[in-house]
Scaffold this motif. Structure first.
Motif, PDB file in Angstrom:
ATOM      1  N   UNK A   1      -4.220   2.424   0.442  1.00  0.00           N
ATOM      2  CA  UNK A   1      -5.350   1.803   1.132  1.00  0.00           C
ATOM      3  C   UNK A   1      -5.033   1.917   2.619  1.00  0.00           C
ATOM      4  N   UNK A   2      -5.774   2.771   3.302  1.00  0.00           N
ATOM      5  CA  UNK A   2      -5.450   3.187   4.666  1.00  0.00           C
ATOM      6  C   UNK A   2      -6.471   2.670   5.673  1.00  0.00           C
ATOM      7  N   UNK A  41       1.516   1.454  10.630  1.00  0.00           N
ATOM      8  CA  UNK A  41       0.851   2.567  11.318  1.00  0.00           C
ATOM      9  C   UNK A  41       1.062   3.849  10.510  1.00  0.00           C
ATOM     10  N   UNK A  42       0.387   4.919  10.931  1.00  0.00           N
ATOM     11  CA  UNK A  42       0.330   6.137  10.131  1.00  0.00           C
ATOM     12  C   UNK A  42       1.654   6.812   9.856  1.00  0.00           C
ATOM     13  N   UNK A  43       2.516   6.912  10.863  1.00  0.00           N
ATOM     14  CA  UNK A  43       3.807   7.579  10.655  1.00  0.00           C
ATOM     15  C   UNK A  43       4.644   6.844   9.605  1.00  0.00           C
ATOM     16  N   UNK A  44       4.645   5.517   9.696  1.00  0.00           N
ATOM     17  CA  UNK A  44       5.364   4.719   8.712  1.00  0.00           C
ATOM     18  C   UNK A  44       4.715   4.871   7.334  1.00  0.00           C
ATOM     19  N   UNK A  94      -1.938  -0.775   7.355  1.00  0.00           N
ATOM     20  CA  UNK A  94      -2.843  -1.485   8.258  1.00  0.00           C
ATOM     21  C   UNK A  94      -2.004  -2.111   9.363  1.00  0.00           C
ATOM     22  N   UNK A  95      -2.505  -2.074  10.590  1.00  0.00           N
ATOM     23  CA  UNK A  95      -1.704  -2.578  11.710  1.00  0.00           C
ATOM     24  C   UNK A  95      -1.749  -4.098  11.832  1.00  0.00           C
ATOM     25  N   UNK A 137       0.956   4.424  17.075  1.00  0.00           N
ATOM     26  CA  UNK A 137       1.409   5.443  16.141  1.00  0.00           C
ATOM     27  C   UNK A 137       0.266   6.345  15.700  1.00  0.00           C
ATOM     28  N   UNK A 138       0.414   6.941  14.528  1.00  0.00           N
ATOM     29  CA  UNK A 138      -0.597   7.866  14.002  1.00  0.00           C
ATOM     30  C   UNK A 138      -1.761   7.095  13.400  1.00  0.00           C
ATOM     31  N   UNK A 139      -2.989   7.533  13.682  1.00  0.00           N
ATOM     32  CA  UNK A 139      -4.152   6.832  13.147  1.00  0.00           C
ATOM     33  C   UNK A 139      -4.381   7.181  11.682  1.00  0.00           C
TER      34      UNK A 139
END
Length: 217
Positions: A52-53, A35-38, A8-9, A60-62
């Motif tokens: 949990x996304x 973020x998504x890449x991490x 989660x950002x 970054x990536x969604x």
């Protein structure tokens, strides 16, 4: 112990979720990503049971892209989408990406706990309004001429489908039907191919529509 990765950002959101989940006896937050890449990197590094996304991450990536990539590389990891969007467009996109379920950020804490427990066992989890819309959309497709391939299924495949929809794991299905887990997986693969479906939520919706759970629509 269910190992959980939070993606989660918002740091405050992650902190709140971490406190909540770590207070549960069966759960442990093993990592966080902003973020998504991490999130993809941490998934490989930490091998969580459940991710949990967050759906919307501007940098970054969604969440949907990250979910799709993680499921291709780590198919056994369950991903629960956390979103503020109570919208069927996001629901279907999440399912297509390979998510095991979706839950609203506004959901009560006990519902989040229940959702994580459910997807960690290989089950699908959708919040009630999402389930209703999923069924409505599916039935519209049937009325508009979508092919119904139910008659292509063998009796054993129908049994497996029914048990999947009722939330049983592959191991539990094998025990109930006196077959191996590998055979269960084979039947599952065959019925998904025949029904042209890719995810458990799609199978649940189909089984509900066909009345396999005891209450059709």
């Amino acid at each position: 112990m269910i190992k959980i990765l939070l993606v989660d950002d918002h740091a405050v959101v992650r902190m709140g979720l971490k406190m909540l989940l770590n207070n549960h006896a069966e759960m442990e937050v093993v990592g966080e990503a902003s973020e998504g890449n991490e999130g993809i990197e941490k998934a490989h590094e930490l091998s969580p049971d459940v991710i949990v996304m967050d759906l919307s991450m501007p940098h970054g990536k969604d969440g949907l892209s990250a979910t799709s990539e993680i499921k291709k590389q780590l198919p056994n990891v369950a991903i629960l989408i956390l979103t503020m969007h109570d919208d069927e467009e996001y629901l279907f996109r999440a399912i297509q990406a390979g998510a095991s379920g979706c839950i609203l950020k506004s959901a009560p804490h006990d519902e989040l706990i229940q959702a994580i427990q459910s997807v960690s066992k290989g089950n699908a989890y959708l919040h009630p309004s999402a389930t209703k819309r999923l069924m409505e959309e599916y039935l519209i497709g049937i009325r508009d001429g979508e092919a119904d391939h139910f008659n292509l299924l063998s009796d054993r495949e129908r049994e497996v489908l029914t048990l999947i929809a009722k939330g049983y794991s592959n191991k539990e299905i094998g025990e109930k039907l006196s077959i191996s887990v590998k055979t269960v997986e084979t039947h599952k693969g065959n019925l998904m191919e025949k029904l042209q479906m890719k995810t458990r939520p799609e199978l649940v919706a189909f089984a509900l529509k066909k009345g396999l759970l005891g209450y059709g629509m």
